[in-house]
Design a protein around this motif. Structure first.
Motif, PDB file in Angstrom:
ATOM      1  N   ALA A 383      95.030   1.460 -12.731  1.00 13.42           N
ATOM      2  CA  ALA A 383      93.833   2.279 -12.545  1.00 13.42           C
ATOM      3  C   ALA A 383      93.120   2.417 -13.879  1.00 13.42           C
ATOM      4  CB  ALA A 383      94.190   3.666 -12.003  1.00 13.42           C
ATOM      5  N   GLY A 384      91.793   2.433 -13.820  1.00 12.36           N
ATOM      6  CA  GLY A 384      91.002   2.587 -15.039  1.00 12.36           C
ATOM      7  C   GLY A 384      91.267   1.428 -15.976  1.00 12.36           C
ATOM      8  N   ARG A 385      91.730   1.731 -17.192  1.00 18.53           N
ATOM      9  CA  ARG A 385      92.055   0.690 -18.153  1.00 18.53           C
ATOM     10  C   ARG A 385      93.527   0.743 -18.543  1.00 18.53           C
ATOM     11  NH1 ARG A 385      88.074  -0.249 -16.317  1.00 18.53           N
ATOM     12  NH2 ARG A 385      86.009  -0.557 -17.226  1.00 18.53           N
ATOM     13  N   GLY A 386      94.338   1.293 -17.660  1.00 16.14           N
ATOM     14  CA  GLY A 386      95.738   1.428 -18.014  1.00 16.14           C
ATOM     15  C   GLY A 386      96.671   1.058 -16.882  1.00 16.14           C
ATOM     16  N   HIS A 419      91.247  -5.934  -9.982  1.00 14.34           N
ATOM     17  CA  HIS A 419      92.257  -6.176 -11.013  1.00 14.34           C
ATOM     18  C   HIS A 419      93.212  -7.230 -10.476  1.00 14.34           C
ATOM     19  CE1 HIS A 419      91.091  -2.594 -13.250  1.00 14.34           C
ATOM     20  NE2 HIS A 419      91.360  -1.816 -12.224  1.00 14.34           N
ATOM     21  N   ASN A 420      93.839  -7.956 -11.367  1.00 16.65           N
ATOM     22  CA  ASN A 420      94.968  -8.776 -10.948  1.00 16.65           C
ATOM     23  C   ASN A 420      96.128  -8.531 -11.897  1.00 16.65           C
ATOM     24  OD1 ASN A 420      94.340 -10.328 -13.217  1.00 16.65           O
ATOM     25  ND2 ASN A 420      93.669 -12.123 -12.063  1.00 16.65           N
ATOM     26  N   THR A 448     100.198 -15.061 -11.337  1.00 15.88           N
ATOM     27  CA  THR A 448      99.017 -14.194 -11.371  1.00 15.88           C
ATOM     28  C   THR A 448      98.630 -13.907  -9.929  1.00 15.88           C
ATOM     29  OG1 THR A 448      98.302 -15.360 -13.374  1.00 15.88           O
ATOM     30  CG2 THR A 448      96.658 -13.984 -12.285  1.00 15.88           C
ATOM     31  N   ILE A 449      98.294 -12.667  -9.634  1.00 15.50           N
ATOM     32  CA  ILE A 449      97.929 -12.355  -8.250  1.00 15.50           C
ATOM     33  C   ILE A 449      96.847 -11.281  -8.233  1.00 15.50           C
ATOM     34  CG2 ILE A 449      99.809 -10.659  -7.998  1.00 15.50           C
ATOM     35  CD1 ILE A 449      99.992 -11.608  -5.027  1.00 15.50           C
ATOM     36  N   TYR A 475     102.618  -8.146 -19.700  1.00 18.36           N
ATOM     37  CA  TYR A 475     102.149  -8.156 -18.310  1.00 18.36           C
ATOM     38  C   TYR A 475     100.834  -7.388 -18.313  1.00 18.36           C
ATOM     39  CZ  TYR A 475     104.369  -3.518 -18.232  1.00 18.36           C
ATOM     40  OH  TYR A 475     104.743  -2.240 -18.523  1.00 18.36           O
ATOM     41  N   HIS A 476      99.863  -7.894 -17.564  1.00 18.28           N
ATOM     42  CA  HIS A 476      98.524  -7.315 -17.727  1.00 18.28           C
ATOM     43  C   HIS A 476      97.576  -7.759 -16.632  1.00 18.28           C
ATOM     44  CE1 HIS A 476      96.949 -11.197 -19.317  1.00 18.28           C
ATOM     45  NE2 HIS A 476      98.150 -11.326 -19.842  1.00 18.28           N
ATOM     46  N   CYS A 477      96.427  -7.071 -16.606  1.00 15.86           N
ATOM     47  CA  CYS A 477      95.316  -7.532 -15.790  1.00 15.86           C
ATOM     48  C   CYS A 477      94.708  -8.743 -16.476  1.00 15.86           C
ATOM     49  CB  CYS A 477      94.270  -6.433 -15.638  1.00 15.86           C
ATOM     50  SG  CYS A 477      92.832  -6.958 -14.665  1.00 15.86           S
ATOM     51  N   HIS A 478      94.457  -9.817 -15.703  1.00 11.63           N
ATOM     52  CA  HIS A 478      93.885 -11.030 -16.298  1.00 11.63           C
ATOM     53  C   HIS A 478      92.363 -11.063 -16.205  1.00 11.63           C
ATOM     54  CE1 HIS A 478      93.969 -15.055 -17.997  1.00 11.63           C
ATOM     55  NE2 HIS A 478      95.273 -14.916 -18.161  1.00 11.63           N
ATOM     56  N   LEU A 479      91.748  -9.941 -15.807  1.00  7.05           N
ATOM     57  CA  LEU A 479      90.318  -9.802 -16.066  1.00  7.05           C
ATOM     58  C   LEU A 479      90.263  -9.436 -17.552  1.00  7.05           C
ATOM     59  CD1 LEU A 479      90.516  -9.551 -12.927  1.00  7.05           C
ATOM     60  CD2 LEU A 479      88.440  -8.198 -13.040  1.00  7.05           C
ATOM     61  N   LEU A 480      89.781 -10.354 -18.363  1.00  8.58           N
ATOM     62  CA  LEU A 480      90.099 -10.298 -19.790  1.00  8.58           C
ATOM     63  C   LEU A 480      89.498  -9.087 -20.499  1.00  8.58           C
ATOM     64  CD1 LEU A 480      89.917 -14.102 -20.618  1.00  8.58           C
ATOM     65  CD2 LEU A 480      91.890 -12.729 -19.924  1.00  8.58           C
ATOM     66  N   TYR A 481      88.397  -8.585 -19.995  1.00 11.20           N
ATOM     67  CA  TYR A 481      87.835  -7.366 -20.576  1.00 11.20           C
ATOM     68  C   TYR A 481      88.804  -6.200 -20.358  1.00 11.20           C
ATOM     69  CZ  TYR A 481      84.622  -3.399 -21.137  1.00 11.20           C
ATOM     70  OH  TYR A 481      84.031  -2.240 -21.517  1.00 11.20           O
ATOM     71  N   HIS A 482      89.367  -6.113 -19.172  1.00 10.36           N
ATOM     72  CA  HIS A 482      90.355  -5.059 -18.899  1.00 10.36           C
ATOM     73  C   HIS A 482      91.575  -5.212 -19.810  1.00 10.36           C
ATOM     74  CE1 HIS A 482      88.745  -4.284 -14.553  1.00 10.36           C
ATOM     75  NE2 HIS A 482      87.912  -3.915 -15.492  1.00 10.36           N
ATOM     76  N   GLU A 483      92.036  -6.458 -19.934  1.00 12.40           N
ATOM     77  CA  GLU A 483      93.177  -6.715 -20.826  1.00 12.40           C
ATOM     78  C   GLU A 483      92.852  -6.233 -22.242  1.00 12.40           C
ATOM     79  OE1 GLU A 483      94.381 -10.818 -20.883  1.00 12.40           O
ATOM     80  OE2 GLU A 483      95.081 -10.689 -22.942  1.00 12.40           O
ATOM     81  N   ASP A 484      91.682  -6.629 -22.732  1.00 14.22           N
ATOM     82  CA  ASP A 484      91.283  -6.233 -24.083  1.00 14.22           C
ATOM     83  C   ASP A 484      91.156  -4.715 -24.215  1.00 14.22           C
ATOM     84  OD1 ASP A 484      91.185  -8.839 -24.985  1.00 14.22           O
ATOM     85  OD2 ASP A 484      89.021  -9.056 -24.677  1.00 14.22           O
TER      86      ASP A 484
END
Ligand SMILES: [Cu+2]
Length: 514
Positions: A383-386, A419-420, A448-449, A475-484
């Motif tokens: 959720a959000g950025r976390g 998110h993925n 990735t899912i 492990y992370h969201c691969h929408l790269l802005y979210h990851e960053d």
């Protein structure tokens, strides 16, 4: 570890939707602008692309065998420029060239070395997406390479034939580095796949198809953009395939294998053929499916891959198209690409096609991991950025996994935003989505899912044998802005009875120079 309890998901989403709507109305202060935002059509390039450029095919990376019998590749990240058909020199980054990089190819059982040279003016890294390898070789934010330095990770390829890829993973800068052009494919071969009657002649009947969306500014430069309503990072209005705008591919065989990679930073695609003909899905992120799955669509979120085989008739032309992907939220679809249609690549069949054997009924066995073998179940809320309410901290280990052990992760997206989930070091299997068994396109190996709204995804995976209590995998969201922005966590693989250690502090200060 946390336990999963019932969550107020639908009311939460409704609340978020109402709040966003209120913000939109307040921010715009004008019914006209608000109406335009809500009513404007999505991007639709179907039937409008002139397919004027031959598809570039990334070259196979040359390699040499060193004294220790290892296959050695060179991979230099460098700045360059390219004319994407706009009559201007667009400033780009690439590996061994001006945009994207060569296709690395190795066979299961081989030991490989990649001499990564950073020819850029700032630190970067190279992550081997989908690869099982020791954490110190993984190329994440803890293995950044200083400008001018060389980093030479080495590992033994030990996983099934698959279409993997490589891209930078520097702390907080991944979106920008990938967007500028740093990415490439890494194909793994093995005996099982080689024994099947599949198209596998690279550049003849077997092609990488790296799909990316870009924005060009008035000066023809790549532009990272932020849509205040989408919150998912850069969405482009121009597609590149292998770096080619408006591409066509001359097909010379009755069947062509396309290795689709969503190399975009935020956009999800739903690929199919413009005339809606069925195709065979033969592989997903981590390897071949048990059997070809005949379908008309395959959804790929950023980082996901699919291998498809398309049948062609002599002399015909048909476009690969991306249809509006089901991102699951009617309100956010408008701002996250959920209503966009793109013509991607035109397949042009020659007047005479070389015969191709029928696809086999079976491909490779995919042994299901027994849920009873799982030693740990973890719950991840996006959720959000976390993740689980926490933002990425390079100095914090979020989980310690015992080497070689099986775990179940229960992943739930709570905020109605696309998110993925990507997990390093492993290929996982989907146990259930919303309590149901996975559909055929999610029944094979995945790393990735795309996370659905509301419904929990349960995945199961066996971790690698490379224990290192101090150096984490991500492990992370691969929408790269979210990851960053911090939607990422870290796990270490430890020996039985061992605790997580302490990651090296900082990223760029720990690059591996020669
Ligand atoms: Cu995300």
């Amino acid at each position: 570890m946390t336990t999963t309890g019932p969550r107020p998901r639908r009311p939460l989403r409704l609340l978020v939707g109402i709040l966003v709507a209120v913000v939109v109305l307040c921010c715009c202060g004008s019914a006209g602008i608000t109406g335009w935002l809500l009513l404007r059509p999505g991007i639709d390039t179907a039937g409008k692309v002139d397919f004027r450029n031959p598809l570039a095919v990334p070259p196979l990376a040359p390699s040499r065998i060193d004294d220790e019998g290892r296959r050695v590749f060179d991979l230099r990240a460098q700045a360059g420029q390219r004319d994407f058909g706009r009559g201007t020199a667009t400033r780009t980054w690439g590996f061994e060239g001006d945009y994207l990089g060569p296709t690395l190819r190795a066979t299961r059982g081989e030991r490989v070395v990649v001499d990564v040279v950073n020819g850029l003016p700032e630190p970067t890294s190279v992550h081997w997406h989908g690869m099982r390898l020791p954490a110190v070789m993984d190329g994440g934010p803890h293995q950044e390479v200083r400008p001018g330095a060389t980093w030479s990770p080495t590992w033994t390829v030990d996983q099934p034939a698959a279409t993997l890829w490589y891209h930078p993973h520097p702390h907080g800068k991944t979106e920008e580095h990938v967007y500028r052009g740093l990415a490439g494919m890494f194909i793994i071969d093995d005996e099982r796949e080689s024994a099947l009657p599949l198209p596998r002649d690279y550049g003849v009947d077997d092609f990488p198809v790296i799909v990316q969306d870009k924005n060009f500014d008035r000066d023809g430069q790549l532009r990272v953009t932020r849509n205040m309503f989408s919150g998912i990072g850069t969405l482009g209005d121009t597609l590149l395939v292998n770096g080619t705008v408006a591409p066509y591919l001359d097909v010379t065989t009755e069947r062509v294998r396309l290795r689709l990679l969503n190399g975009s930073t935020a956009r999800t695609y739903d690929f199919g053929l413009a005339d809606d003909r069925p195709f065979a899905l033969i592989g997903t992120d981590g390897g071949l499916l048990p059997a070809p799955h005949t379908t008309r669509r395959i959804t790929l979120s950023p980082g996901e891959r699919a291998e498809i085989v398309v049948g062609m008739r002599a002399g015909e032309r048909v476009a690969v198209r991306s249809f509006p992907p089901a991102l699951g939220n009617v309100f956010s679809d408008r701002f996250t690409g959920g209503e966009d249609t793109f013509d991607v690549l035109e397949l042009r069949a020659a007047g005479t096609l070389a015969a191709a054997p029928d696809l086999p009924n079976q491909l490779v066995p995919v042994k299901r991991i027994d849920p009873a073998s799982a030693v740990t179940t973890r719950s991840l809320d996006f959720a959000g950025r976390g993740i689980n309410g926490k933002s990425m901290d390079m100095g914090r280990i979020d989980a310690a996994v015992v080497r070689g052990s099986v775990e179940i992760w229960e992943v739930t997206k709570l905020d109605g935003t696309p998110h993925n989930l990507h997990v390093h070091d492993v290929q996982f299997q989907v146990l259930t989505i919303g309590g149901e068994p996975p559909p055929p396109h999610l029944a094979g190996w995945k790393d990735t899912i795309l996370l659905p709204d509301d419904d929990t995804v349960r995945i199961i995976m066996r971790f690698g044998d490379h224990a290192d209590p101090n150096v984490p995998y991500m492990y992370h969201c691969h929408l790269l802005y979210h990851e960053d922005q911090g939607m990422m966590g870290q796990f270490v693989v430890v020996e039985p009875g061992q605790s997580a250690g302490t990651p090296p502090r900082g990223g760029a200060g720990h690059s591996h120079g020669q």
